[in-house]
Write an enzyme that holds these catalytic residues in place. Structure first.
Site, PDB file in Angstrom:
ATOM      1  N   TYR A 140      78.456  59.642   4.520  1.00  0.00           N
ATOM      2  CA  TYR A 140      78.416  61.085   4.791  1.00  0.00           C
ATOM      3  C   TYR A 140      79.439  61.763   3.883  1.00  0.00           C
ATOM      4  O   TYR A 140      80.642  61.528   4.009  1.00  0.00           O
ATOM      5  CB  TYR A 140      78.740  61.300   6.266  1.00  0.00           C
ATOM      6  CG  TYR A 140      78.874  62.723   6.757  1.00  0.00           C
ATOM      7  CD1 TYR A 140      78.317  63.814   6.096  1.00  0.00           C
ATOM      8  CD2 TYR A 140      79.576  62.971   7.944  1.00  0.00           C
ATOM      9  CE1 TYR A 140      78.459  65.098   6.582  1.00  0.00           C
ATOM     10  CE2 TYR A 140      79.711  64.255   8.450  1.00  0.00           C
ATOM     11  CZ  TYR A 140      79.148  65.318   7.763  1.00  0.00           C
ATOM     12  OH  TYR A 140      79.289  66.590   8.260  1.00  0.00           O
ATOM     13  N   LYS A 168      73.903  60.932   3.921  1.00  0.00           N
ATOM     14  CA  LYS A 168      73.752  62.370   4.070  1.00  0.00           C
ATOM     15  C   LYS A 168      74.314  62.993   2.803  1.00  0.00           C
ATOM     16  O   LYS A 168      75.529  63.074   2.612  1.00  0.00           O
ATOM     17  CB  LYS A 168      74.471  62.900   5.304  1.00  0.00           C
ATOM     18  CG  LYS A 168      74.276  64.415   5.444  1.00  0.00           C
ATOM     19  CD  LYS A 168      74.956  65.009   6.643  1.00  0.00           C
ATOM     20  CE  LYS A 168      74.857  66.530   6.551  1.00  0.00           C
ATOM     21  NZ  LYS A 168      75.498  67.218   7.666  1.00  0.00           N
TER      22      LYS A 168
END
Length: 307
Positions: A140, A168
């Site tokens: 992330y 992500k």
């Protein structure tokens, strides 16, 4: 190992007026996401105000989401907010015990002092050695405390390890998304874009879904775009424009504005926000009207995609 792809909301954390996690409200929020067809849930992330939650709160939050979801969709969660290696290991090991389907590593904590790839790999290898091999992992590029984008070498290393299932992507750059899709081809690692402005072209370029903040407003529209947009390209482009323009409202006091949106929907009672304590309706003139317009526009496009 569950496949993480599709529409993955970055979940809000509702609080009571006493500044405690509102679990009845959280249960209704989870049900709201699921009724709108989301493909997975990102239970502990920046939208969840994770930097303002204790480790006990983060662990309890993730465990509650897992239990409420009860296997209907995968649940992922960020595992750490600290910079010190020993604290990171403690946080990650605790989160790994909550029943989540993937444990997400935050890239800026892998290189906290901005020293470059050598520091990144040293921290990453230490964490990998401390975590169960059976635990699927994610990455992330969280914007806080600073946005630390992965280099191609770092991404390839993670993808080729076979332990990572999702990134992500916060590059907010279509060529970068497309390049990363190519770099990770043939590995378990899916690239999921988080930027609304490029949501539709990123999907067309191979991004395996969307995980931006406006999944807290109309995840069902992103779901249609990802799963059905290719069959109706003109409507997909029209919808993508609405979604991109609506998402500009993120700059007007998010995540508190999303909490106000859900307060108006009746999902939960309080708009209390630890990360943003401003009266955003007063600070940003016209925000209330914009939230009403987003709700109206969402209803309009829900009818249009159903037609």
């Amino acid at each position: 190992m569950k496949n993480i792809e599709g529409i993955v909301p970055v979940m809000l954390t509702p609080f009571t007026t006493q500044n405690e996690i509102d679990y009845p409200g959280l249960a209704r929020l989870i049900d709201w996401y699921l009724l709108r067809g989301v493909d997975a849930l990102f239970a502990v992330c920046q939208s969840s105000e994770m930097q303002f939650l204790s480790l006990a709160e983060r662990v309890e939050l993730a465990r509650f989401v897992v239990q409420r979801v009860d296997g209907r969709v995968p649940v992922i969660a960020s595992g750490h907010i600290s910079d010190a290696l020993e604290q990171q290991i403690e946080e990650l090991q605790a989160m790994a015990q909550t029943g989540i389907d993937a444990l997400v590593l935050v890239t800026n904590h892998l290189d906290a002092q901005r020293q470059g790839s050598a520091a990144f790999f040293a921290t990453l290898d230490s964490l990998l050695a401390a975590l169960p091999v059976s635990m699927p992992l994610g990455l992330y590029e969280c914007p806080a405390p600073y946005r630390r984008l992965l280099s191609d070498e770092e991404l390839s290393y993670c993808a080729d390890s076979g332990r990572f299932v999702v990134l992500k992507d916060v590059s907010c750059d279509l060529p970068t998304v497309a390049r990363r899709v190519a770099l990770t081809a043939g590995t378990p690692l899916n690239i999921i874009n988080a930027n609304a402005a490029i949501a539709w072209p990123a999907m067309q370029a191979g991004s395996k879904g969307f995980s931006g903040v406006f999944t807290n407003f109309h995840p069902e529209l992103y779901h249609w775009l990802y799963h059905h947009g290719a069959q109706r390209p003109e409507l997909a482009q029209e919808l993508a424009t609405f979604l991109s323009l609506a998402a500009v409202t993120e700059t007007l006091g998010y995540p508190k504005n999303a909490k106000i949106y859900h307060q108006r929907l009746g999902t939960f009672d309080s708009d209390l926000c630890r990360v943003n304590q401003d009266d955003v309706l007063e600070k940003f003139w016209g925000l209330g009207v914009l939230l009403d317009q987003i709700r109206s526009g969402t209803g309009f496009y829900r009818q249009k995609i159903a037609g």
